[in-house]
Design an enzyme around this catalytic site. Sequence first.
Site, PDB file in Angstrom:
ATOM      1  N   TYR A 166     -38.559  48.513 -73.770  1.00 16.45           N
ATOM      2  CA  TYR A 166     -37.296  49.864 -74.495  1.00 16.45           C
ATOM      3  C   TYR A 166     -37.789  50.717 -75.057  1.00 16.45           C
ATOM      4  O   TYR A 166     -38.328  50.403 -76.021  1.00 16.45           O
ATOM      5  CB  TYR A 166     -35.520  48.530 -74.679  1.00 16.45           C
ATOM      6  CG  TYR A 166     -35.239  49.573 -75.265  1.00 16.45           C
ATOM      7  CD1 TYR A 166     -34.470  50.206 -74.738  1.00 16.45           C
ATOM      8  CD2 TYR A 166     -35.075  50.798 -76.287  1.00 16.45           C
ATOM      9  CE1 TYR A 166     -32.862  51.218 -75.008  1.00 16.45           C
ATOM     10  CE2 TYR A 166     -33.960  51.643 -76.442  1.00 16.45           C
ATOM     11  CZ  TYR A 166     -32.373  51.988 -75.944  1.00 16.45           C
ATOM     12  OH  TYR A 166     -32.184  52.975 -75.756  1.00 16.45           O
ATOM     13  N   GLU A 183     -33.331  57.474 -71.471  1.00 17.56           N
ATOM     14  CA  GLU A 183     -33.387  56.580 -72.256  1.00 17.56           C
ATOM     15  C   GLU A 183     -34.180  55.654 -70.690  1.00 17.56           C
ATOM     16  O   GLU A 183     -33.762  55.496 -69.927  1.00 17.56           O
ATOM     17  CB  GLU A 183     -31.648  55.056 -72.189  1.00 17.56           C
ATOM     18  CG  GLU A 183     -31.780  54.671 -72.013  1.00 17.56           C
ATOM     19  CD  GLU A 183     -30.575  53.755 -72.785  1.00 17.56           C
ATOM     20  OE1 GLU A 183     -29.905  52.729 -74.239  1.00 17.56           O
ATOM     21  OE2 GLU A 183     -29.854  53.723 -71.558  1.00 17.56           O
TER      22      GLU A 183
END
Length: 396
Positions: free
Chosen positions: A118, A206
């Site tokens: 991530y 993101e």
Amino acid sequence: MNLHEYQGKEILNSFGVRIQRGIVAQSPQEAVAAAKQLTDETGTGWHVIKAQVHAGGRGKGGGVKLAKNLKEVEEIAGQIIGMNLVTPQTSAEGKRVHQVLIAEDVYYPGESETSEFYMSVLLNRGTGRNMIMYSTEGGMDIETVAEETPHLIFTEEIDPAVGLMPFQARRVAFNLGLSGTAFKEMTKFVTALYTAYVKSDSSLFEINPVLKTSDNKIMAVDAKVTIDDNALYRHKDYTDLRDLREENPIEVEAKEVGLNYVDLDGNVGCMVNGAGLAMATMDLIKQAGGEPANFLDVGGTADAARVEAAFKIILKDPNVKAILINIFGGIVRCDRVAQGVIDAYKNMGTINVPIIVRLQGTNADIAKELIDNSGLDVMSATEFQEAADKVQQVLS
């Protein structure tokens, strides 16, 4: 301004960030053609069909599926296009899918195991610095990781005076447990990602997941990108990326007439001048037992035309049971606002919800007199508590 995955990836790619390649399709037939083209360009045998909506968690709602042949590409694209996709980030009604991204399969076998990470770039408002947040737990909801295994989330803050330093990019790769070719690839990826964030004037990047492929390439498999609206004047080409179908139609209409409006789920419409006063007014409504139906800042020029436009926007919400107008007359005189309310009310005809007008500041006494003598079904107030009591009265 939120972007679709494929749009975010195009921006990333333009700054040298490696991405999972794909082609957008708006019908099953276009999906098959896109899959064939992608196979010719990349050699991929399987294809990932991804719904393009402004919401995360698409896979959980059935919006991301793998197709192993062209027949499956057509079938899956036909199932996803036109569906109302419900995810943890949408309403119960979901979001209508108008297009899909046909993407290459990047989880191919090779010399090593694939790994998912991530990574996001955003502003740390507490320190006033940009920050890279990253974790070895890619592919999962970062909120779950933060709650259950917070030690697996790392952050790297960037000094705005010098920007991202090479040692910081290397530290990201080290903390993700990479070595060799993958380590070098990750440092390049992080550097390019941060450059893209800064130069595109974004407020959020993101990437979940960032993938280490079996041959040690590092790439963005997904992309959630939010562009800072205030910087769009520097990026005229990004303006064309706005998909109004994904936005609240009332908010879009309000923006077109120059009103700062955010739709909420309550029952009391708000019309206020100034963001700070608007927030205080929303607190006032909650104290009175109501729930704000919107945030609406009409700005410093609350004339009749602007007030009328605000009325029309608020009344588009069927849940509104009352409207509270709260104006502080500093830049604008209260009597002019009062006259604007009266003129707008008369122009619109009958308004079937109670209206409370609280005017304070320059010529507030004249404004109250105008409202009281207008003959309209409008209640006036000069004090905050008085306005709160009248909100409570009309809601009970």
